[in-house]
Design a protein around this motif. Structure first.
Motif, mmCIF file in Angstrom:
data_model
loop_
_atom_site.group_PDB
_atom_site.id
_atom_site.type_symbol
_atom_site.label_atom_id
_atom_site.label_comp_id
_atom_site.label_asym_id
_atom_site.label_seq_id
_atom_site.Cartn_x
_atom_site.Cartn_y
_atom_site.Cartn_z
ATOM 1 N N VAL A 1 24.261 -27.117 19.952
ATOM 2 C CA VAL A 1 22.993 -27.335 19.246
ATOM 3 C C VAL A 1 22.602 -28.800 19.434
ATOM 4 O O VAL A 1 23.464 -29.646 19.724
ATOM 5 C CB VAL A 1 23.116 -27.018 17.734
ATOM 6 N N PRO A 2 21.318 -29.137 19.255
ATOM 7 C CA PRO A 2 20.936 -30.551 19.253
ATOM 8 C C PRO A 2 21.614 -31.285 18.094
ATOM 9 O O PRO A 2 21.931 -30.690 17.059
ATOM 10 C CB PRO A 2 19.415 -30.503 19.067
ATOM 11 N N SER A 3 21.851 -32.569 18.283
ATOM 12 C CA SER A 3 22.591 -33.345 17.286
ATOM 13 C C SER A 3 21.901 -33.382 15.928
ATOM 14 O O SER A 3 22.565 -33.566 14.898
ATOM 15 C CB SER A 3 22.798 -34.777 17.793
ATOM 16 N N TYR A 4 20.579 -33.199 15.901
ATOM 17 C CA TYR A 4 19.869 -33.239 14.626
ATOM 18 C C TYR A 4 20.032 -31.955 13.810
ATOM 19 O O TYR A 4 19.638 -31.897 12.643
ATOM 20 C CB TYR A 4 18.382 -33.540 14.827
ATOM 21 N N VAL A 5 20.626 -30.906 14.388
ATOM 22 C CA VAL A 5 20.870 -29.660 13.659
ATOM 23 C C VAL A 5 22.164 -29.805 12.861
ATOM 24 O O VAL A 5 23.215 -30.125 13.423
ATOM 25 C CB VAL A 5 20.951 -28.464 14.621
ATOM 26 N N GLN A 6 22.111 -29.556 11.571
ATOM 27 C CA GLN A 6 23.260 -29.789 10.683
ATOM 28 C C GLN A 6 24.215 -28.604 10.671
ATOM 29 O O GLN A 6 24.493 -27.986 9.640
ATOM 30 C CB GLN A 6 22.760 -30.099 9.271
ATOM 31 N N ILE A 7 24.757 -28.292 11.849
ATOM 32 C CA ILE A 7 25.776 -27.260 12.005
ATOM 33 C C ILE A 7 26.881 -27.861 12.867
ATOM 34 O O ILE A 7 26.603 -28.500 13.890
ATOM 35 C CB ILE A 7 25.209 -25.996 12.682
ATOM 36 N N GLU A 8 28.130 -27.654 12.463
ATOM 37 C CA GLU A 8 29.240 -28.262 13.189
ATOM 38 C C GLU A 8 30.190 -27.242 13.820
ATOM 39 O O GLU A 8 30.923 -27.585 14.736
ATOM 40 C CB GLU A 8 30.044 -29.167 12.245
ATOM 41 N N SER A 9 30.198 -26.007 13.330
ATOM 42 C CA SER A 9 31.181 -25.023 13.767
ATOM 43 C C SER A 9 30.517 -23.679 14.044
ATOM 44 O O SER A 9 29.481 -23.348 13.446
ATOM 45 C CB SER A 9 32.266 -24.861 12.703
ATOM 46 N N ILE A 10 31.163 -22.909 14.908
ATOM 47 C CA ILE A 10 30.688 -21.548 15.191
ATOM 48 C C ILE A 10 30.706 -20.709 13.920
ATOM 49 O O ILE A 10 29.862 -19.832 13.729
ATOM 50 C CB ILE A 10 31.573 -20.900 16.283
ATOM 51 N N GLU A 11 31.639 -21.009 13.052
ATOM 52 C CA GLU A 11 31.751 -20.252 11.803
ATOM 53 C C GLU A 11 30.541 -20.426 10.894
ATOM 54 O O GLU A 11 30.351 -19.634 9.958
ATOM 55 C CB GLU A 11 33.021 -20.679 11.058
ATOM 56 N N GLU A 12 29.688 -21.391 11.156
ATOM 57 C CA GLU A 12 28.514 -21.656 10.320
ATOM 58 C C GLU A 12 27.248 -20.966 10.846
ATOM 59 O O GLU A 12 26.187 -21.073 10.218
ATOM 60 C CB GLU A 12 28.260 -23.163 10.225
ATOM 61 N N LEU A 13 27.340 -20.269 11.979
ATOM 62 C CA LEU A 13 26.134 -19.701 12.581
ATOM 63 C C LEU A 13 25.494 -18.625 11.709
ATOM 64 O O LEU A 13 24.260 -18.608 11.545
ATOM 65 C CB LEU A 13 26.472 -19.127 13.970
ATOM 66 N N ASN A 14 26.274 -17.737 11.173
ATOM 67 C CA ASN A 14 25.692 -16.664 10.358
ATOM 68 C C ASN A 14 24.926 -17.218 9.159
ATOM 69 O O ASN A 14 23.849 -16.719 8.799
ATOM 70 C CB ASN A 14 26.775 -15.702 9.874
ATOM 71 N N ALA A 15 25.461 -18.232 8.526
ATOM 72 C CA ALA A 15 24.810 -18.813 7.351
ATOM 73 C C ALA A 15 23.506 -19.511 7.717
ATOM 74 O O ALA A 15 22.665 -19.763 6.826
ATOM 75 C CB ALA A 15 25.760 -19.792 6.662
ATOM 76 N N ASN A 16 23.316 -19.812 8.976
ATOM 77 C CA ASN A 16 22.108 -20.516 9.414
ATOM 78 C C ASN A 16 21.273 -19.663 10.380
ATOM 79 O O ASN A 16 20.511 -20.192 11.183
ATOM 80 C CB ASN A 16 22.486 -21.832 10.093
ATOM 81 N N SER A 17 21.423 -18.338 10.277
ATOM 82 C CA SER A 17 20.714 -17.437 11.178
ATOM 83 C C SER A 17 19.207 -17.606 11.097
ATOM 84 O O SER A 17 18.517 -17.674 12.124
ATOM 85 C CB SER A 17 21.098 -15.984 10.856
ATOM 86 N N ASP A 18 18.662 -17.688 9.881
ATOM 87 C CA ASP A 18 17.210 -17.844 9.741
ATOM 88 C C ASP A 18 16.737 -19.165 10.329
ATOM 89 O O ASP A 18 15.673 -19.238 10.962
ATOM 90 C CB ASP A 18 16.827 -17.761 8.261
ATOM 91 N N LEU A 19 17.511 -20.206 10.116
ATOM 92 C CA LEU A 19 17.161 -21.522 10.655
ATOM 93 C C LEU A 19 17.045 -21.487 12.167
ATOM 94 O O LEU A 19 16.174 -22.127 12.768
ATOM 95 C CB LEU A 19 18.213 -22.549 10.215
ATOM 96 N N LEU A 20 17.912 -20.705 12.809
ATOM 97 C CA LEU A 20 17.979 -20.632 14.277
ATOM 98 C C LEU A 20 17.147 -19.491 14.852
ATOM 99 O O LEU A 20 17.220 -19.219 16.060
ATOM 100 C CB LEU A 20 19.440 -20.482 14.709
ATOM 101 N N GLY A 21 16.359 -18.830 14.015
ATOM 102 C CA GLY A 21 15.509 -17.744 14.495
ATOM 103 C C GLY A 21 16.281 -16.486 14.825
ATOM 104 O O GLY A 21 15.763 -15.614 15.542
ATOM 105 N N GLY A 22 17.509 -16.392 14.327
ATOM 106 C CA GLY A 22 18.319 -15.198 14.557
ATOM 107 C C GLY A 22 18.767 -15.014 15.996
ATOM 108 O O GLY A 22 19.184 -13.915 16.384
#
Length: 338
Positions: free
Chosen positions: A169-190
């Protein structure tokens, strides 16, 4: 029968009784008391010249045959100096192939390069001999293809090391781990934007989707399509998740970061190998030695690709890098004469 009969007739004349002819006696006496039945050993200039002439003719004939044989071998020699390289149309492979091409050309080779968009097709061409050598990540990314075809191929050398690929992800996206993708699905457009189906990266990504239970959609596409989507998102500072690798100019241009992979689904950093069609080393020992000498650091790979993004052609970017590292290239090319 004819030669046998003639031979007996000549012997009968030589062995005629001495009393048969007085003329024959006086003739033999006039030859310096030469023993009866022996040939004269006196030098005959006519016969000597004939012998020398025959020797000259034989020598000229042998010389002509050698010349014809040499000329007929020229096409084979010229063909031996032509090398067919293959490469996937991937940014981390094309620069290494370009460097290999220039090094071979420095030694008088004619080099033909074929680009492939599907790795399976590239390996099929290599096993059939349609291309003779190419760079591949045989340890992990292309391991399935290597294992399937290695009995008809050979590994020449390691030409680079450090290739790594996973979700990014771009550095400005506040996600650090693959385990966080589901919690940020809406943010990433699914969606997670992927590249070519069948690539090692997409196979590992599909495994990660299952292992982590990721609910986002893994979108198959192309490297060009993923790059365009990433650039568009970064230009607007929007969140996006993609499949990405290093070395890549995108890390320099877009300030990207890999997501942590705590379950180690994705392969660790791996090597790039120069591989070839079976018997390539035996048939092209000089080319093999030149290719084995090449080693391209990840930084060089990214430098060349960044120059291409900034407007240079790949050939020009490779040439500029080689000229800037002429001493290194000279050491690569310092091999024995063939």
């Amino acid at each position: 029968m004819y030669r046998q009969a003639g031979f007996r007739r000549r012997r009968s004349r030589r062995s005629a009784p001495a009393s048969s002819s007085a003329c024959k006696k006086s003739a033999r006496a006039g030859k310096g008391n030469q023993p009866t039945g022996q040939r004269s050993t006196r030098h005959n200039p006519v016969n000597s010249w004939k012998g020398e002439k025959m020797k000259i003719k034989a020598f000229c004939k042998a010389l002509a045959v050698a010349a014809v044989a040499g000329l007929s071998a020229l096409p084979a020699l010229a063909q031996d100096k032509t090398i067919k390289l293959g490469t996937m149309a991937w940014e981390d492979l094309v620069p290494i192939t370009g460097i290999a091409k220039k090094v071979l050309e420095d030694k008088g080779y004619t080099v033909e390069v074929t680009e492939f968009s599907e790795i399976g097709i590239a390996y099929a061409a290599l096993t059939k001999g349609d291309v003779q050598a190419m760079v591949s990540q045989t340890d992990y990314i292309a391991q399935d293809y290597w294992n399937k075809n290695k009995s008809r191929l050979e590994k020449i050398s390691t030409v680079s090391f450090g290739c790594y690929q996973t979700f990014a992800v771009p550095s400005y996206v506040q996600i650090e781990s693959i385990e966080e993708l589901n919690a940020n699905s809406d943010l990433l457009g699914g969606k997670i934007i992927g590249i070519e189906p069948g690539s090692g990266l997409m196979r590992d990504a599909a495994d990660a989707m299952k292992e982590y239970g990721i609910e986002l959609e893994l979108v198959e596409g192309s490297t060009a399509g993923m790059t365009a989507a990433l650039k568009s998102a970064v230009d607007r500072q929007q969140p996006i998740a993609v499949t990405l690798w290093n070395p890549s100019w995108m890390f320099q241009k877009f300030d990207m970061k890999f997501l942590q992979d705590p379950k180690a689904v994705f392969a660790p950093p791996c090597a790039y190998h120069m591989i070839a069609h079976k018997d390539f080393s035996a048939e092209h020992p000089e080319a093999r030695e030149l290719l084995a000498a090449i080693y391209v650091p990840l930084e060089a790979n990214m430098e060349i690709n960044t120059a291409v993004v900034d407007g240079k052609t790949m050939d020009q970017a490779v040439q500029d890098w080689l000229e800037a590292h002429a001493e290194l290239v000279e050491r690569w090319e310092n091999i024995k004469s063939y």
